[in-house]
Design an enzyme around this catalytic site. Structure first.
Site, PDB file in Angstrom:
ATOM      1  N   GLY A   1       0.773  -1.235   0.000  1.00  0.00           N
ATOM      2  CA  GLY A   1       0.000   0.000   0.000  1.00  0.00           C
ATOM      3  C   GLY A   1       0.805   1.287   0.000  1.00  0.00           C
ATOM      4  O   GLY A   1       0.333   2.312   0.501  1.00  0.00           O
TER       5      GLY A   1
ATOM      6  N   ARG B   1     -15.238 -13.979 -10.729  1.00  0.00           N
ATOM      7  CA  ARG B   1     -15.010 -12.540 -10.518  1.00  0.00           C
ATOM      8  C   ARG B   1     -16.319 -11.802 -10.256  1.00  0.00           C
ATOM      9  O   ARG B   1     -16.376 -10.879  -9.442  1.00  0.00           O
ATOM     10  CB  ARG B   1     -14.344 -11.938 -11.754  1.00  0.00           C
ATOM     11  CG  ARG B   1     -12.967 -12.477 -11.993  1.00  0.00           C
ATOM     12  CD  ARG B   1     -12.351 -11.755 -13.175  1.00  0.00           C
ATOM     13  NE  ARG B   1     -11.516 -12.639 -13.949  1.00  0.00           N
ATOM     14  CZ  ARG B   1     -11.153 -12.435 -15.192  1.00  0.00           C
ATOM     15  NH1 ARG B   1     -11.588 -11.373 -15.834  1.00  0.00           N
ATOM     16  NH2 ARG B   1     -10.381 -13.281 -15.819  1.00  0.00           N
TER      17      ARG B   1
ATOM     18  N   MET C   1      -4.228  -6.819  -7.097  1.00  0.00           N
ATOM     19  CA  MET C   1      -3.877  -7.923  -7.977  1.00  0.00           C
ATOM     20  C   MET C   1      -5.065  -8.847  -8.217  1.00  0.00           C
ATOM     21  O   MET C   1      -5.017 -10.044  -7.880  1.00  0.00           O
ATOM     22  CB  MET C   1      -2.684  -8.686  -7.390  1.00  0.00           C
ATOM     23  CG  MET C   1      -1.438  -7.835  -7.296  1.00  0.00           C
ATOM     24  SD  MET C   1      -1.021  -7.100  -8.898  1.00  0.00           S
ATOM     25  CE  MET C   1       0.504  -6.247  -8.519  1.00  0.00           C
ATOM     26  N   ARG C   2      -6.113  -8.293  -8.752  1.00  0.00           N
ATOM     27  CA  ARG C   2      -7.303  -9.103  -9.038  1.00  0.00           C
ATOM     28  C   ARG C   2      -7.942  -8.507 -10.295  1.00  0.00           C
ATOM     29  O   ARG C   2      -8.121  -7.278 -10.380  1.00  0.00           O
ATOM     30  CB  ARG C   2      -8.248  -9.022  -7.848  1.00  0.00           C
ATOM     31  CG  ARG C   2      -9.606  -9.620  -8.057  1.00  0.00           C
ATOM     32  CD  ARG C   2      -9.735 -10.986  -7.407  1.00  0.00           C
ATOM     33  NE  ARG C   2     -10.983 -11.627  -7.787  1.00  0.00           N
ATOM     34  CZ  ARG C   2     -11.244 -12.896  -7.582  1.00  0.00           C
ATOM     35  NH1 ARG C   2     -10.351 -13.680  -7.015  1.00  0.00           N
ATOM     36  NH2 ARG C   2     -12.382 -13.431  -7.949  1.00  0.00           N
TER      37      ARG C   2
ATOM     38  N   ASN D   1      -5.599   3.085 -12.507  1.00  0.00           N
ATOM     39  CA  ASN D   1      -4.627   2.092 -12.069  1.00  0.00           C
ATOM     40  C   ASN D   1      -3.234   2.682 -12.252  1.00  0.00           C
ATOM     41  O   ASN D   1      -3.033   3.584 -13.069  1.00  0.00           O
ATOM     42  CB  ASN D   1      -4.751   0.813 -12.897  1.00  0.00           C
ATOM     43  CG  ASN D   1      -3.775  -0.267 -12.448  1.00  0.00           C
ATOM     44  OD1 ASN D   1      -3.586  -0.489 -11.246  1.00  0.00           O
ATOM     45  ND2 ASN D   1      -3.131  -0.938 -13.403  1.00  0.00           N
TER      46      ASN D   1
ATOM     47  N   HIS E   1       0.819   1.406 -12.936  1.00  0.00           N
ATOM     48  CA  HIS E   1       1.636   0.253 -13.329  1.00  0.00           C
ATOM     49  C   HIS E   1       3.082   0.724 -13.482  1.00  0.00           C
ATOM     50  O   HIS E   1       3.332   1.780 -14.063  1.00  0.00           O
ATOM     51  CB  HIS E   1       1.120  -0.338 -14.644  1.00  0.00           C
ATOM     52  CG  HIS E   1       1.865  -1.559 -15.069  1.00  0.00           C
ATOM     53  ND1 HIS E   1       1.698  -2.790 -14.478  1.00  0.00           N
ATOM     54  CD2 HIS E   1       2.816  -1.728 -16.025  1.00  0.00           C
ATOM     55  CE1 HIS E   1       2.494  -3.674 -15.044  1.00  0.00           C
ATOM     56  NE2 HIS E   1       3.187  -3.053 -15.987  1.00  0.00           N
TER      57      HIS E   1
ATOM     58  N   ASP F   1      -3.588  -3.882 -17.481  1.00  0.00           N
ATOM     59  CA  ASP F   1      -2.593  -2.810 -17.620  1.00  0.00           C
ATOM     60  C   ASP F   1      -2.698  -2.114 -18.975  1.00  0.00           C
ATOM     61  O   ASP F   1      -1.696  -1.904 -19.679  1.00  0.00           O
ATOM     62  CB  ASP F   1      -1.171  -3.349 -17.390  1.00  0.00           C
ATOM     63  CG  ASP F   1      -1.007  -3.947 -16.000  1.00  0.00           C
ATOM     64  OD1 ASP F   1      -1.589  -3.406 -15.049  1.00  0.00           O
ATOM     65  OD2 ASP F   1      -0.306  -4.972 -15.870  1.00  0.00           O
TER      66      ASP F   1
ATOM     67  N   GLU G   1       6.161   6.741  -9.004  1.00  0.00           N
ATOM     68  CA  GLU G   1       4.745   6.363  -8.825  1.00  0.00           C
ATOM     69  C   GLU G   1       4.090   7.251  -7.780  1.00  0.00           C
ATOM     70  O   GLU G   1       2.975   7.739  -7.963  1.00  0.00           O
ATOM     71  CB  GLU G   1       4.640   4.895  -8.385  1.00  0.00           C
ATOM     72  CG  GLU G   1       5.091   3.896  -9.437  1.00  0.00           C
ATOM     73  CD  GLU G   1       4.841   2.466  -8.988  1.00  0.00           C
ATOM     74  OE1 GLU G   1       3.742   2.165  -8.505  1.00  0.00           O
ATOM     75  OE2 GLU G   1       5.757   1.629  -9.122  1.00  0.00           O
TER      76      GLU G   1
HETATM   77  C1  GAR Z   1       3.227  -0.795  -7.474  1.00  0.00           C
HETATM   78  O1  GAR Z   1       4.530  -0.786  -7.986  1.00  0.00           O
HETATM   79  C2  GAR Z   1       2.221  -0.738  -8.608  1.00  0.00           C
HETATM   80  O2  GAR Z   1       2.645   0.064  -9.674  1.00  0.00           O
HETATM   81  C3  GAR Z   1       2.143  -2.194  -9.001  1.00  0.00           C
HETATM   82  O3  GAR Z   1       2.125  -2.888  -7.781  1.00  0.00           O
HETATM   83  C4  GAR Z   1       2.905  -2.154  -6.843  1.00  0.00           C
HETATM   84  C5  GAR Z   1       2.086  -1.986  -5.587  1.00  0.00           C
HETATM   85  O4  GAR Z   1       2.857  -1.386  -4.592  1.00  0.00           O
HETATM   86  N1  GAR Z   1       0.992  -2.473  -9.794  1.00  0.00           N
HETATM   87  C6  GAR Z   1       0.990  -3.316 -10.823  1.00  0.00           C
HETATM   88  O5  GAR Z   1       1.959  -3.984 -11.144  1.00  0.00           O
HETATM   89  C7  GAR Z   1      -0.326  -3.403 -11.573  1.00  0.00           C
HETATM   90  N2  GAR Z   1      -0.191  -4.248 -12.694  1.00  0.00           N
HETATM   91  P1  GAR Z   1       2.182  -0.652  -3.387  1.00  0.00           P
HETATM   92  O6  GAR Z   1       1.226  -1.666  -2.751  1.00  0.00           O
HETATM   93  O7  GAR Z   1       3.324  -0.314  -2.464  1.00  0.00           O
HETATM   94  O8  GAR Z   1       1.473   0.552  -3.909  1.00  0.00           O
END
Ligand code: GAR
Length: 232
Positions: free
Chosen positions: A23, A77, A102-103, A119, A121, A157, A186
């Site tokens: 998170g 789902r 992740m769902r 979202n 990525h 994505d 990010e």
């Molecule tokens: C982040 O790097 C986000 O960009 C990625 O998961 C991580 C979550 O980190 N998302 C993906 O890969 C989506 N396909 P966080 O829980 O610390 O925000």
């Protein structure tokens, strides 16, 4: 213009952040929204895993945080979303931010929230969607990579791109060093992108998202930058 579906009497759109793990993007959004002038309110955090570390971080900030375990639903789902959707409605949610959620969703759920669900990525989409984008970037030998905030479409994505941030990829980078560098980007771009959406400054034109305001900044980023005298 993408207009949040505002409830009467509320001045800022209410946002749900959906997480599955640590998170850190959630924390970046929560922190940004603490500033009075931020145009959105983080109303709830929902995790599909009870062990997501982000849940405690949200609660520590006074944000309601709940778990809807997705595992018992297996591949169904729609059944998971049949629980998620009422929870979103109960919190008066107008916008959704996925932060490492992740769902996958059904096309129906994505359609219902289209233009109102973002979202993030950790790659410069459309390059390297899916799993382990950092390894994908390193294996491809790209010289820059980064992060992308985009509207969610049924494809993983993919979807109209709202904002991207770029980092240099170094020859000695590992997945860990590259992902750490991208993560700092990010945390910068996700709050900015949400702010643009919440304040109605984004325009969707088919598969493309455009910005209804002036932009400034550098026009180019070249990598690798050669030492003076080492190149043309
Ligand atoms: C982040 O790097 C986000 O960009 C990625 O998961 C991580 C979550 O980190 N998302 C993906 O890969 C989506 N396909 P966080 O829980 O610390 O925000």
């Amino acid at each position: 213009m993408v207009t949040p579906n505002r409830r009467k009497g509320t001045s800022k759109p209410r946002v749900a952040i959906l997480i599955s793990g640590r998170g850190s993007n959630m924390v970046a959004l929560i922190d940004a929204a603490k500033v009075e002038s931020f145009p959105a309110e983080i109303a709830v955090v929902i995790s599909n895993r009870a062990d997501a570390a982000g849940l405690a971080l949200a609660r520590a900030d006074g944000i309601p945080a709940l778990t809807i375990e997705s595992k018992p639903f297996g591949k169904d789902r729609a059944a998971f979303e049949a629980v998620l959707q009422p929870a979103l409605e109960a919190h008066g949610i107008e916008l959704i931010c996925l932060g490492g959620f992740m769902r996958l969703f059904t096309a129906e759920f994505v359609q219902r929230w289209y233009g109102r669900m973002l979202n993030i990525h950790p790659s410069l989409l459309p390059s390297f969607p899916g799993l382990d984008p950092h390894a994908q970037a390193l294996n491809a030998g790209v010289k820059v990579s980064g992060a992308t905030v985009h509207f969610v479409t049924p494809e993983t994505d993919a979807g109209p791109i709202v904002m991207q941030g770029v980092v240099v990829v170094r020859d000695n980078d590992t997945r860990e060093t590259l992902s750490a560098r991208i993560l700092t980007v990010e945390h910068q771009i996700y709050p900015k992108a949400l702010s643009l959406l919440a304040s109605g400054k984004l325009r969707l034109e088919g598969a493309v998202c455009r910005l209804d305001s002036d932009v400034s900044g550098e026009d180019t980023l070249i990598s690798p930058q050669l030492a003076r005298g080492a190149g043309a």
